[in-house]
Design a protein around this motif. Structure first.
Motif, PDB file in Angstrom:
ATOM      1  N   MET A  50       0.426  -0.816  -0.322  1.00 15.42           N
ATOM      2  CA  MET A  50       0.306  -0.392  -0.166  1.00 15.42           C
ATOM      3  C   MET A  50       0.429   0.986   0.006  1.00 15.42           C
ATOM      4  O   MET A  50       1.940   1.374   0.450  1.00 15.42           O
ATOM      5  N   ALA A  51       0.531   2.486  -0.844  1.00 20.42           N
ATOM      6  CA  ALA A  51       1.166   3.606  -0.978  1.00 20.42           C
ATOM      7  C   ALA A  51       1.367   4.419   0.280  1.00 20.42           C
ATOM      8  O   ALA A  51       0.352   4.177   0.934  1.00 20.42           O
ATOM      9  N   GLN A  52       2.147   5.190   0.885  1.00 18.06           N
ATOM     10  CA  GLN A  52       2.831   5.250   2.100  1.00 18.06           C
ATOM     11  C   GLN A  52       1.944   6.498   1.584  1.00 18.06           C
ATOM     12  O   GLN A  52       2.421   7.909   0.545  1.00 18.06           O
ATOM     13  N   THR A  53       1.128   7.418   2.439  1.00 16.94           N
ATOM     14  CA  THR A  53       0.688   9.278   2.145  1.00 16.94           C
ATOM     15  C   THR A  53       1.672   9.793   3.257  1.00 16.94           C
ATOM     16  O   THR A  53       2.421   9.563   3.654  1.00 16.94           O
ATOM     17  N   PRO A  54       1.458  11.073   3.106  1.00 18.43           N
ATOM     18  CA  PRO A  54       2.212  12.229   3.814  1.00 18.43           C
ATOM     19  C   PRO A  54       1.352  11.947   5.554  1.00 18.43           C
ATOM     20  O   PRO A  54       2.471  11.471   6.168  1.00 18.43           O
ATOM     21  N   GLU A  55       0.124  12.169   5.782  1.00 17.39           N
ATOM     22  CA  GLU A  55      -0.202  11.196   6.900  1.00 17.39           C
ATOM     23  C   GLU A  55       0.275  10.213   7.073  1.00 17.39           C
ATOM     24  O   GLU A  55       1.169  10.125   8.935  1.00 17.39           O
ATOM     25  N   MET A  60       7.012   8.821  11.774  1.00 14.46           N
ATOM     26  CA  MET A  60       8.528   9.669  11.757  1.00 14.46           C
ATOM     27  C   MET A  60       7.978   9.802  13.557  1.00 14.46           C
ATOM     28  O   MET A  60       8.803   9.997  14.504  1.00 14.46           O
ATOM     29  N   LEU A  61       6.731   9.838  14.469  1.00 17.21           N
ATOM     30  CA  LEU A  61       6.433  10.464  15.732  1.00 17.21           C
ATOM     31  C   LEU A  61       6.806   8.817  16.399  1.00 17.21           C
ATOM     32  O   LEU A  61       7.400   9.202  17.298  1.00 17.21           O
ATOM     33  N   ASP A  62       6.630   7.580  16.072  1.00 15.19           N
ATOM     34  CA  ASP A  62       6.382   6.184  16.465  1.00 15.19           C
ATOM     35  C   ASP A  62       8.375   6.446  16.128  1.00 15.19           C
ATOM     36  O   ASP A  62       8.957   5.856  17.028  1.00 15.19           O
ATOM     37  N   ALA A  63       8.470   6.456  15.488  1.00 15.07           N
ATOM     38  CA  ALA A  63      10.647   6.475  15.570  1.00 15.07           C
ATOM     39  C   ALA A  63      10.790   6.909  16.489  1.00 15.07           C
ATOM     40  O   ALA A  63      11.729   6.491  17.412  1.00 15.07           O
ATOM     41  N   ALA A  64      10.333   8.525  17.169  1.00  9.58           N
ATOM     42  CA  ALA A  64      11.236   8.756  17.119  1.00  9.58           C
ATOM     43  C   ALA A  64      10.625   8.742  18.869  1.00  9.58           C
ATOM     44  O   ALA A  64      11.716   9.157  20.341  1.00  9.58           O
ATOM     45  N   ARG A  65       9.425   8.247  19.292  1.00  8.98           N
ATOM     46  CA  ARG A  65       9.330   7.912  20.527  1.00  8.98           C
ATOM     47  C   ARG A  65      10.049   6.942  21.039  1.00  8.98           C
ATOM     48  O   ARG A  65      10.458   7.214  21.938  1.00  8.98           O
ATOM     49  N   LYS A  66      10.418   5.691  19.826  1.00 11.87           N
ATOM     50  CA  LYS A  66      11.120   4.733  20.237  1.00 11.87           C
ATOM     51  C   LYS A  66      12.917   4.564  20.168  1.00 11.87           C
ATOM     52  O   LYS A  66      13.341   4.892  21.300  1.00 11.87           O
ATOM     53  N   LEU A  84      11.212  14.649   4.127  1.00  9.70           N
ATOM     54  CA  LEU A  84      10.872  14.394   5.199  1.00  9.70           C
ATOM     55  C   LEU A  84      11.430  14.873   6.485  1.00  9.70           C
ATOM     56  O   LEU A  84      12.551  15.313   6.107  1.00  9.70           O
ATOM     57  N   GLY A  85      10.868  15.519   7.324  1.00  6.52           N
ATOM     58  CA  GLY A  85      11.308  16.649   8.540  1.00  6.52           C
ATOM     59  C   GLY A  85      10.906  16.537   9.438  1.00  6.52           C
ATOM     60  O   GLY A  85       9.852  16.165  10.317  1.00  6.52           O
ATOM     61  N   LEU A  86      12.092  16.097  10.860  1.00  9.99           N
ATOM     62  CA  LEU A  86      11.489  15.906  12.443  1.00  9.99           C
ATOM     63  C   LEU A  86      12.271  16.802  12.986  1.00  9.99           C
ATOM     64  O   LEU A  86      13.319  16.379  12.963  1.00  9.99           O
ATOM     65  N   ARG A  87      11.457  17.072  13.953  1.00 10.87           N
ATOM     66  CA  ARG A  87      12.226  18.435  14.969  1.00 10.87           C
ATOM     67  C   ARG A  87      11.622  16.906  16.986  1.00 10.87           C
ATOM     68  O   ARG A  87      10.901  16.863  17.453  1.00 10.87           O
ATOM     69  N   ALA A 117      11.601   7.430   3.156  1.00 12.03           N
ATOM     70  CA  ALA A 117      10.848   7.395   2.963  1.00 12.03           C
ATOM     71  C   ALA A 117      10.749   5.832   3.854  1.00 12.03           C
ATOM     72  O   ALA A 117       9.597   5.171   4.283  1.00 12.03           O
ATOM     73  N   ARG A 118      12.127   5.453   3.040  1.00  7.28           N
ATOM     74  CA  ARG A 118      12.315   3.498   4.092  1.00  7.28           C
ATOM     75  C   ARG A 118      11.632   3.620   5.585  1.00  7.28           C
ATOM     76  O   ARG A 118      12.283   4.279   5.974  1.00  7.28           O
TER      77      ARG A 118
END
Length: 448
Positions: free
Chosen positions: A1-6, A12-18, A54-57, A72-73
């Motif tokens: 399934m194609a990844q959406t911006p949402e 990214m938020l899940d990865a930041a928490r982990k 993709l940007g993450l703060r 986006a992998r």
């Protein structure tokens, strides 16, 4: 399934928490742009770009760091988050850093009402090329035009989605359709150039290529045989094409980041007169079909209409959350950010009260002075407001345009200039900055 911006922002938020972040926000921006440029009736350049960034703060207490990638992998997103957390742990503390409180977040906006994206199909490269050719041909048809430096047809479509660990999630799409032409008149050392262009969200609103090319050609021819004006104090009329630069200096001085650093020439002017009492400067980020509109800012706060200057009086600063905290104020919903940078204050759509006179009436009444159509270079003292810029345009004698001028300098102080500006009634309502031609009395001109 194609990844959406949402879905990518959630990853990214899940990865930041982990990875150990206390809080985080994530942004995905992607899009397509096409540009076709012609010259001498032939294709000069064709460009197409597609991509997603993709940007993450992340925040660890009061320490923050930003990381961006174009991959986006899942494994790349995980590595991105780990790198961001490691950087945040080494960053200096910023007591004003932090996400918005949930109660501050924007409610679900009516994005469709803003009409930020044209639903019609992307124009073909041949359609863009036809526009560029038509603009070039129209410019060349103007007597006195010797060549067209460039003629361009362009289109872009972009999407942005922002999500944060405080619960905010929102996004929207934008489109843009544009035609530009730059014409050259004369030959050798007597050559002059000028331009015209139009950019709209909806293709149906775009002005015709022939009109754009013709105006570019006419403007270039009008600049032929320019000379230096006299040196002295004269009235200066800033043409509508460049008058928004004056208001831009005011907006820059109202920026909360400048004020918080103590480097704004308006820092002591809150609640005082900075424009004539008949003028107001209104910011409205909710205007339909305008490029500067947006339903929420880069921190998830609702945008809203406000008066930056009300009847000549400066009412407040342009603020994001961090600078609002520094100044003991509330954010005005004006945070902007790039993929790899934290939020900072920025202005959206601006409108200055228009006057009752036409540009032609103002030229007639100024008697003798300068109409500025182009500004070159800039020497603006951000602490004092001292203003000096190279300029070109047209000399006015006996209330009529007498001849083109170039190689002159105009100078004054922005405090004095803005408190006494007189607006015409020729602002273009569809622009993000709706500012008419502005007359400034008694500027210093350095020419002959």
């Amino acid at each position: 399934m194609a990844q959406t911006p949402e879905s990518l922002t959630e990853q990214m938020l899940d990865a930041a928490r982990k990875a150990g972040a206390d809080a985080a926000d994530a942004m995905v921006a992607g899009g397509t742009s096409v540009s076709i440029e012609v010259r001498d009736g032939k294709l000069e350049q064709a460009e197409r770009s597609e991509g997603m960034d993709l940007g993450l703060r992340v925040l660890i207490g009061k320490r923050q760091a930003n990381v961006s990638i174009s991959d986006a992998r899942p494994e790349s997103i995980a590595m991105m988050a780990e790198r961001a957390v490691a950087m945040a742990k080494e960053a200096p503390e910023d007591p004003y850093a932090g996400l918005a409180e949930p109660a501050q977040l924007a409610p679900a906006p009516d994005i469709a009402a803003l009409e930020l994206c044209d639903p019609t199909a992307e124009p073909s490269p041949s359609a863009l090329q036809d526009d560029a050719w038509a603009a070039e041909a129209a410019a060349m048809a103007v007597e006195g035009v010797t060549q067209v430096q460039s003629a361009t047809g362009a289109y872009s479509h972009s999407t942005v989605h922002l999500a944060a660990s405080n619960g905010f999630s929102g996004g929207y799409a934008r489109s843009s359709r544009a035609i530009y032409a730059t014409a050259i008149a004369g030959t050798g050392e007597a050559m002059e150039r000028d331009y015209e262009g139009d950019s709209r969200i909806f293709q149906s609103d775009l002005r015709g290529a022939t009109e754009i090319g013709t105006i570019a050609g006419q403007r270039a021819v009008e600049r032929l045989h320019a000379r230096k004006p006299e040196t002295g104090a004269f009235p200066v009329l800033f043409d509508e094409r460049i008058s928004s630069s004056l208001i831009g200096h005011l907006l820059a001085a109202c920026n909360g980041a400048m004020v918080a650093r103590g480097s704004s020439w308006l820092r002591e002017k809150l609640g005082q007169q900075v424009l004539p009492e008949t003028l107001s400067l209104i910011e409205d980020p909710l205007r339909p079909r305008v490029s500067g509109s947006r339903p929420f800012d880069a921190e998830g706060l609702a945008t809203a209409k406000r008066a930056v200057v009300d009847k000549g009086v400066l009412t407040g600063w342009t603020l994001d959350l961090a600078n609002a905290r520094k100044l003991g104020m509330a954010s005005t919903g004006n945070a902007a950010r790039g993929i790899s940078s934290p939020p900072s204050p920025s202005s959206w759509n601006i409108s200055l009260t228009q006057g009752s006179q036409s540009r032609e009436d103002m030229i007639r009444d100024m008697g003798r002075g300068l109409v500025v159509t182009s500004l070159i270079g800039s020497t603006i003292n951000p602490n004092t407001g001292d203003y000096s810029r190279g300029a070109s345009g047209f000399w006015v004698e006996n209330g009529e345009i007498a001849y083109p001028v170039n190689e002159c300098t105009i100078a004054s102080n922005l405090h004095d200039m803005l408190r006494h500006i007189v607006p015409a009634n020729d602002a273009r309502a569809y622009l993000s900055r709706v500012v008419p031609s502005l007359l400034v009395e008694g500027m210093t001109l350095a020419g002959n």
